[in-house]
Design a protein around this motif. Structure first.
Motif, PDB file in Angstrom:
ATOM      1  N   TYR A 102      36.101 -29.720  36.194  1.00 55.08           N
ATOM      2  CA  TYR A 102      36.952 -29.179  37.270  1.00 55.08           C
ATOM      3  C   TYR A 102      36.382 -27.864  37.792  1.00 55.08           C
ATOM      4  N   PHE A 103      36.057 -26.944  36.873  1.00 50.52           N
ATOM      5  CA  PHE A 103      35.552 -25.641  37.302  1.00 50.52           C
ATOM      6  C   PHE A 103      34.176 -25.746  37.938  1.00 50.52           C
ATOM      7  N   LEU A 104      33.329 -26.662  37.456  1.00 51.55           N
ATOM      8  CA  LEU A 104      32.022 -26.849  38.079  1.00 51.55           C
ATOM      9  C   LEU A 104      32.165 -27.398  39.489  1.00 51.55           C
ATOM     10  N   THR A 105      33.073 -28.358  39.667  1.00 49.28           N
ATOM     11  CA  THR A 105      33.319 -28.919  40.999  1.00 49.28           C
ATOM     12  C   THR A 105      33.826 -27.844  41.951  1.00 49.28           C
ATOM     13  N   MET A 106      34.761 -27.030  41.472  1.00 49.51           N
ATOM     14  CA  MET A 106      35.301 -25.942  42.292  1.00 49.51           C
ATOM     15  C   MET A 106      34.210 -24.937  42.649  1.00 49.51           C
ATOM     16  N   GLU A 107      33.353 -24.598  41.679  1.00 53.29           N
ATOM     17  CA  GLU A 107      32.295 -23.627  41.912  1.00 53.29           C
ATOM     18  C   GLU A 107      31.285 -24.138  42.930  1.00 53.29           C
ATOM     19  N   PHE A 108      30.890 -25.408  42.796  1.00 57.85           N
ATOM     20  CA  PHE A 108      29.928 -25.986  43.730  1.00 57.85           C
ATOM     21  C   PHE A 108      30.492 -26.002  45.152  1.00 57.85           C
ATOM     22  N   SER A 109      31.755 -26.376  45.294  1.00 57.47           N
ATOM     23  CA  SER A 109      32.357 -26.445  46.628  1.00 57.47           C
ATOM     24  C   SER A 109      32.444 -25.055  47.255  1.00 57.47           C
ATOM     25  N   GLN A 110      32.773 -24.035  46.459  1.00 58.07           N
ATOM     26  CA  GLN A 110      32.835 -22.676  46.981  1.00 58.07           C
ATOM     27  C   GLN A 110      31.453 -22.165  47.366  1.00 58.07           C
ATOM     28  N   ALA A 111      30.449 -22.500  46.569  1.00 57.46           N
ATOM     29  CA  ALA A 111      29.079 -22.064  46.871  1.00 57.46           C
ATOM     30  C   ALA A 111      28.569 -22.712  48.154  1.00 57.46           C
ATOM     31  N   ILE A 112      28.857 -23.980  48.332  1.00 59.19           N
ATOM     32  CA  ILE A 112      28.440 -24.683  49.552  1.00 59.19           C
ATOM     33  C   ILE A 112      29.122 -24.076  50.772  1.00 59.19           C
ATOM     34  N   ASP A 113      30.410 -23.781  50.647  1.00 59.81           N
ATOM     35  CA  ASP A 113      31.158 -23.171  51.752  1.00 59.81           C
ATOM     36  C   ASP A 113      30.600 -21.787  52.086  1.00 59.81           C
ATOM     37  N   ALA A 114      30.291 -20.992  51.057  1.00 58.17           N
ATOM     38  CA  ALA A 114      29.731 -19.660  51.295  1.00 58.17           C
ATOM     39  C   ALA A 114      28.367 -19.748  51.961  1.00 58.17           C
ATOM     40  N   ASN A 115      27.548 -20.712  51.555  1.00 62.41           N
ATOM     41  CA  ASN A 115      26.222 -20.879  52.147  1.00 62.41           C
ATOM     42  C   ASN A 115      26.318 -21.225  53.635  1.00 62.41           C
ATOM     43  N   LYS A 116      27.278 -22.075  53.989  1.00 65.95           N
ATOM     44  CA  LYS A 116      27.490 -22.419  55.401  1.00 65.95           C
ATOM     45  C   LYS A 116      27.909 -21.189  56.196  1.00 65.95           C
ATOM     46  N   LYS A 117      28.764 -20.359  55.593  1.00 66.99           N
ATOM     47  CA  LYS A 117      29.232 -19.158  56.285  1.00 66.99           C
ATOM     48  C   LYS A 117      28.112 -18.145  56.474  1.00 66.99           C
ATOM     49  N   VAL A 118      27.204 -18.055  55.508  1.00 69.95           N
ATOM     50  CA  VAL A 118      26.063 -17.150  55.642  1.00 69.95           C
ATOM     51  C   VAL A 118      25.231 -17.529  56.867  1.00 69.95           C
ATOM     52  N   GLY A 119      25.014 -18.832  57.055  1.00 70.65           N
ATOM     53  CA  GLY A 119      24.302 -19.298  58.233  1.00 70.65           C
ATOM     54  C   GLY A 119      25.065 -19.018  59.511  1.00 70.65           C
ATOM     55  N   ARG A 120      26.390 -19.158  59.454  1.00 71.03           N
ATOM     56  CA  ARG A 120      27.228 -18.912  60.634  1.00 71.03           C
ATOM     57  C   ARG A 120      27.203 -17.438  61.011  1.00 71.03           C
ATOM     58  N   VAL A 121      27.111 -16.555  60.021  1.00 67.95           N
ATOM     59  CA  VAL A 121      27.050 -15.116  60.302  1.00 67.95           C
ATOM     60  C   VAL A 121      25.819 -14.795  61.145  1.00 67.95           C
ATOM     61  N   ALA A 122      24.653 -15.272  60.717  1.00 70.66           N
ATOM     62  CA  ALA A 122      23.414 -15.006  61.453  1.00 70.66           C
ATOM     63  C   ALA A 122      23.474 -15.588  62.859  1.00 70.66           C
ATOM     64  N   SER A 123      23.994 -16.799  62.977  1.00 75.36           N
ATOM     65  CA  SER A 123      24.096 -17.456  64.280  1.00 75.36           C
ATOM     66  C   SER A 123      25.019 -16.686  65.215  1.00 75.36           C
ATOM     67  N   GLN A 124      26.173 -16.252  64.694  1.00 79.85           N
ATOM     68  CA  GLN A 124      27.157 -15.551  65.519  1.00 79.85           C
ATOM     69  C   GLN A 124      26.636 -14.193  65.978  1.00 79.85           C
ATOM     70  N   VAL A 125      25.992 -13.456  65.074  1.00 82.59           N
ATOM     71  CA  VAL A 125      25.457 -12.140  65.431  1.00 82.59           C
ATOM     72  C   VAL A 125      24.384 -12.276  66.517  1.00 82.59           C
ATOM     73  N   ALA A 126      23.457 -13.203  66.326  1.00 86.95           N
ATOM     74  CA  ALA A 126      22.412 -13.409  67.333  1.00 86.95           C
ATOM     75  C   ALA A 126      23.005 -13.828  68.669  1.00 86.95           C
ATOM     76  N   ASP A 127      24.010 -14.692  68.634  1.00 83.22           N
ATOM     77  CA  ASP A 127      24.634 -15.189  69.864  1.00 83.22           C
ATOM     78  C   ASP A 127      25.313 -14.057  70.628  1.00 83.22           C
ATOM     79  N   LEU A 128      26.043 -13.188  69.928  1.00 79.12           N
ATOM     80  CA  LEU A 128      26.747 -12.090  70.598  1.00 79.12           C
ATOM     81  C   LEU A 128      25.777 -11.076  71.195  1.00 79.12           C
ATOM     82  N   VAL A 129      24.681 -10.795  70.492  1.00 80.69           N
ATOM     83  CA  VAL A 129      23.707  -9.832  71.012  1.00 80.69           C
ATOM     84  C   VAL A 129      23.020 -10.376  72.257  1.00 80.69           C
ATOM     85  N   THR A 130      22.645 -11.638  72.242  1.00 78.97           N
ATOM     86  CA  THR A 130      21.915 -12.209  73.390  1.00 78.97           C
ATOM     87  C   THR A 130      22.795 -12.356  74.627  1.00 78.97           C
ATOM     88  N   GLN A 131      24.109 -12.268  74.475  1.00 82.77           N
ATOM     89  CA  GLN A 131      25.003 -12.343  75.638  1.00 82.77           C
ATOM     90  C   GLN A 131      25.194 -10.978  76.304  1.00 82.77           C
TER      91      GLN A 131
END
Length: 208
Positions: free
Chosen positions: A45-74
């Motif tokens: 249970y805890f491993l499943t929860m940890e993996f899902s949280q890590a995957i979600d955090a990794n997606k958000k890290v990518g979204r941060v870079a994308s959002q910052v670049a997008d706002l600056v270029t506008q």
């Protein structure tokens, strides 16, 4: 001697009756099985929860870079305060994760207009541990993908990185994990995006 043999026989008989009774008794079997299975179930249970949280955090890290670049270029132009505010917006994307701080760096890259073009830093800004400051110095040479090496062009590069701290290693007091848990102390996640300015050929920053 006879008395001793009789005593041994009675003891053996009593032991056989006890073993037979134990074999017939099933009332505690479920509890014993549960005691063996429960730790495994909790670990899964805890491993499943940890993996899902890590995957979600990794997606958000990518979204941060994308959002910052997008706002600056506008933007037509930016200041240090503008960039700091944009990076702060990017940081908020990571919520509710807060076990470690994300690092964000945004730079404008100038590609020189020459036979063998070079990618040079035009301006830079960085946020690390919640503090804002300067990134690479102006004129610093950087590596970019060959497909983006177009002479005379400008690029905005935004990069976000995070040392993800798993729940099993995190401590509110900041104490470092020890033993086997220390092997999973942190997981490095990072993402980088390149975008071209949208409103003009470049996004000048007067006070960067």
């Amino acid at each position: 001697m006879m008395l001793m043999l009789n005593a041994i026989g009675e003891t053996c008989g009593a032991f056989r009756r006890l073993v037979s009774r134990f074999r017939r008794e099933t009332a505690g079997v479920a509890a014993i099985e549960f005691a063996f299975i429960m730790p495994v179930m909790l670990a899964l249970y805890f491993l499943t929860m940890e993996f899902s949280q890590a995957i979600d955090a990794n997606k958000k890290v990518g979204r941060v870079a994308s959002q910052v670049a997008d706002l600056v270029t506008q933007s037509n132009s930016v200041t240090r305060n503008d960039l700091d505010a944009i990076m702060k917006i990017g940081e908020s994307i990571l919520q509710p994760y807060s076990r470690s701080n994300i690092e964000i760096e945004v730079i404008q890259i100038e590609i020189t207009d020459e036979k063998t073009p070079k990618a040079l830093v035009d301006w830079s800004r960085r946020m690390k541990d919640g503090n804002f400051g300067k990134g690479p110095n102006k004129g610093t040479r950087v590596e970019i993908p060959e497909a983006l090496m177009v002479p005379g062009n400008f690029l905005i590069r935004a990069q976000s990185s995070l040392d993800y701290a798993p729940v099993i290693t995190w401590s509110a007091s900041g104490k470092k994990a020890t033993g086997l848990v220390a092997a999973f102390d942190s997981i490095n996640m990072s993402e980088r995006y390149y975008l071209r300015p949208r409103m003009s050929t470049e996004v000048p920053c007067g006070d960067c």
